[in-house]
Design a protein around this motif. Structure first.
Motif, short mmCIF file in Angstrom:
data_model
loop_
_atom_site.label_atom_id
_atom_site.label_comp_id
_atom_site.label_asym_id
_atom_site.label_seq_id
_atom_site.Cartn_x
_atom_site.Cartn_y
_atom_site.Cartn_z
N LYS A 1 0.83 -1.22 0.00
CA LYS A 1 0.00 0.00 0.00
C LYS A 1 0.86 1.26 0.00
O LYS A 1 0.55 2.24 -0.68
CB LYS A 1 -0.92 0.00 1.23
N VAL A 2 1.95 1.23 0.75
CA VAL A 2 2.87 2.37 0.77
C VAL A 2 3.47 2.58 -0.62
O VAL A 2 3.51 3.70 -1.14
CB VAL A 2 3.99 2.16 1.80
N GLN A 3 3.90 1.50 -1.25
CA GLN A 3 4.51 1.61 -2.57
C GLN A 3 3.51 2.05 -3.62
O GLN A 3 3.85 2.80 -4.55
CB GLN A 3 5.16 0.28 -2.93
N ALA A 4 2.27 1.61 -3.49
CA ALA A 4 1.23 2.05 -4.43
C ALA A 4 1.01 3.55 -4.31
O ALA A 4 0.83 4.25 -5.33
CB ALA A 4 -0.07 1.30 -4.15
N GLU A 5 1.02 4.08 -3.09
CA GLU A 5 0.86 5.52 -2.90
C GLU A 5 2.03 6.28 -3.50
O GLU A 5 1.85 7.32 -4.17
CB GLU A 5 0.71 5.83 -1.41
N ILE A 6 3.25 5.79 -3.27
CA ILE A 6 4.44 6.45 -3.81
C ILE A 6 4.41 6.44 -5.33
O ILE A 6 4.70 7.45 -6.00
CB ILE A 6 5.72 5.77 -3.28
N ASP A 7 4.04 5.30 -5.92
CA ASP A 7 3.97 5.19 -7.38
C ASP A 7 2.95 6.18 -7.95
O ASP A 7 3.19 6.79 -9.00
CB ASP A 7 3.59 3.77 -7.79
N LYS A 8 1.83 6.32 -7.28
CA LYS A 8 0.76 7.20 -7.76
C LYS A 8 1.16 8.67 -7.69
O LYS A 8 0.89 9.45 -8.61
CB LYS A 8 -0.51 6.97 -6.95
N VAL A 9 1.81 9.06 -6.61
CA VAL A 9 2.13 10.48 -6.39
C VAL A 9 3.46 10.87 -7.04
O VAL A 9 3.57 11.93 -7.67
CB VAL A 9 2.19 10.79 -4.88
N VAL A 10 4.48 10.02 -6.91
CA VAL A 10 5.83 10.37 -7.35
C VAL A 10 6.20 9.67 -8.64
O VAL A 10 6.92 10.21 -9.48
CB VAL A 10 6.87 10.03 -6.25
#
Length: 525
Positions: free
Chosen positions: A357-366
């Motif tokens: 979930k953390v990596q999905a958020e990072i991928d989406k934003v950054v």
């Protein structure tokens, strides 16, 4: 020469029956007065378990910790024991370490009341033998509260801010270390295979290099043997000074000089760290350019020379004091942050669903290619909530640094005498079931509202509160966020197949470090 029998001795004027009786009367009166004074001194102190003779409660709570480990058995860490004792004696209770009174503060309201509402009384530092022997009560972490400490802390804080502490201008320095970590992890991931990688040396080196650039003006290569040995010594010194037989120094201070075991090892650790830091000061003094200060040491030496030129004979700005300041910043700026990063990566390896979930958020934003920045922090609430949740669960300095009552005070219905050691139990605050739902579970969403925005809770205090709050809090937050999020952007971390997860109890040694572990690291692109 003739020797006298015991009967003849009694008949002499030195130990005549009259003198012998007088001596007994004197000793009896001395004992009664001493007990009476102690009872008056300790009247109305907070409740607590009955102390043992000589060692106090030390024998009942802390001594078994290293004895049990040597026997292959398991014991609870001190912060857990102290939290459990509040169930029997209340949130303010007493213990004795030898004859030294110690008051433990549990729960947010009690800790806040003491450190925030009575800072003039509870901001001092105690004279703890195992600490005093090594720090001489100087520096900015262990030094007593007062005008000297305030002047030194203000100078250090102002100087470090001028070199980027807590500012975006420090980000390139942090990113430089992350490049090294990523390069090494790519290499090690290919070599380690299913065995896994020990992250500790890489993380500790990168974190320590940031504080080194601020105070010493230089970075060390991750394979520098002297620097790696220094990091190992710091970690070992903190562990044995709190979590081994060396804690007996606090009752019998002469044990520090024993020529064997952990006592001998502790002295060697001190000598090696001293040699490293004093070499750095000497090099700075020999290459000082007042027109181009490079770091905190240069600025301090310039202030020292300026005060000498002004004729301030009683100035506290000395090379000796500088040595202890560097030691404080070097150790505090490395151990706490490095352990926090290691804890986060361990928890995410154990909980791969949260890591995803953390990596999905990072991928989406950054995205997967742009270098992540501190300016992205506000757009990554789940990532920050995850870091905060690990900080809550692990509390890297769970019992804070011991405080001391600088004067006698009535606090929460009890009398706390001057000189009492005060232990703010931050662990109890972060595990309080009245503040946190299911406090022992790992749940990052507790720091998010219904719309997914970050929630900041006043009783989340991993860096402490009051006038002794961690001076490097802003730097630690920057390093923690950038290191964790950048590594998760680039890699997946998993436990080695078929290997049970390491204990989450950790290793207590002033700071709380995770037990040694390895993780399998795989590039995400």
């Amino acid at each position: 020469m003739m020797s006298l029998s015991w009967r003849e001795c009694l008949s002499t004027s030195v130990l005549s029956p009259v003198n012998f009786v007088a001596l007994l009367v004197f000793l009896l009166v001395f004992y009664i007065v001493n007990v009476y004074q102690k009872r008056r001194y300790f009247a109305n102190i907070p409740p607590g378990p009955k102390p043992w003779p000589v060692v106090g409660n030390f024998g009942g709570f802390f001594l078994p910790s290293f004895i049990l480990r040597r026997s292959g058995l398991q014991s609870q860490p001190p912060m857990v024991i102290l939290t459990e004792q509040a169930n029997a004696y209340g949130n303010v209770y007493s213990l004795f370490v030898g004859s030294q009174l110690m008051v433990v503060l549990n729960g947010y309201e009690v800790v806040k009341d003491a450190l925030s509402n009575h800072p003039e009384v509870f901001s001092d530092r105690p004279d703890i033998p195992s600490v005093t022997i090594m720090t001489k009560r100087k520096g900015i972490v262990f030094a007593p509260y007062g005008p000297v400490w305030r002047k030194q802390r203000k100078f250090c804080h102002t100087t470090l801010r001028s070199f980027g502490l807590g500012k975006l201008t420090l980000e390139p320095c942090i990113q430089e270390g992350l490049v090294t970590i990523k390069t090494e992890l790519l290499r090690l991931s290919k070599e380690s295979g299913a065995v896994g990688v020990d992250l500790d040396p890489l993380i500790s080196n990168a974190v320590s290099n940031v504080i080194c650039s601020l105070i010493l003006g230089q970075r060390f290569h991750h394979e520098d043997s002297e620097f790696r040995n220094m990091l190992r010594l710091m970690d070992r010194g903190l562990e044995i000074s709190v979590n081994s037989a060396a804690v007996l120094i606090n009752i019998f201070s002469l044990l520090y000089y024993m020529p064997f075991g952990v006592f001998k090892e502790l002295r060697q650790v001190e000598r090696d760290i001293t040699a490293f830091l004093k070499r750095s000061i000497t090099k700075h003094r020999e290459t000082l350019d007042p027109d181009n200060p490079r770091d905190l040491v240069d600025m301090y030496l310039m202030e020292m020379l300026a005060q000498q030129a002004a004729g301030e004979e009683d100035s506290t700005f000395t090379e000796d004091y500088l040595f202890y300041i560097i030691g404080d910043l070097f150790i505090a700026g490395t151990d706490t942050t490095a352990n926090s990063v290691l804890w986060v990566l361990l928890y995410l390896a154990i909980h791969p669903d949260i890591q995803d979930k953390v990596q999905a958020e990072i991928d989406k934003v950054v995205g997967t290619h742009r270098v992540l920045s501190l300016t992205d922090k506000g757009s990554l609430p789940f990532t920050e909530a995850t870091i905060m949740e690990v900080q809550r669960l692990t509390v890297v300095v769970p019992l804070a640094i011991p405080h001391m009552a600088s004067e006698t005070i009535e606090f929460r219905g009890y009398t706390i005498p001057k000189g009492t050691v005060i232990v703010p139990n931050l662990w109890s605050v972060h595990r309080d079931p009245t503040l946190w739902d299911d406090p022992d579970s790992f749940n990052p969403t507790r720091f998010l509202d219904d719309e997914g925005h970050l929630l900041r809770k006043e009783y989340f205090i991993p860096f402490g509160i009051g006038r002794r709050v961690c001076m490097g809090e802003q730097l630690a937050k920057m390093e923690l966020f950038l290191t964790v999020s950048s590594l998760l952007q680039a890699f997946k971390f998993r436990l080695p197949e078929g290997t049970p997860p390491p204990s989450l109890q950790g290793r207590f040694g002033l700071t709380l470090a995770p037990c040694p572990y390895t993780v399998c690291v795989s590039p995400r692109r």
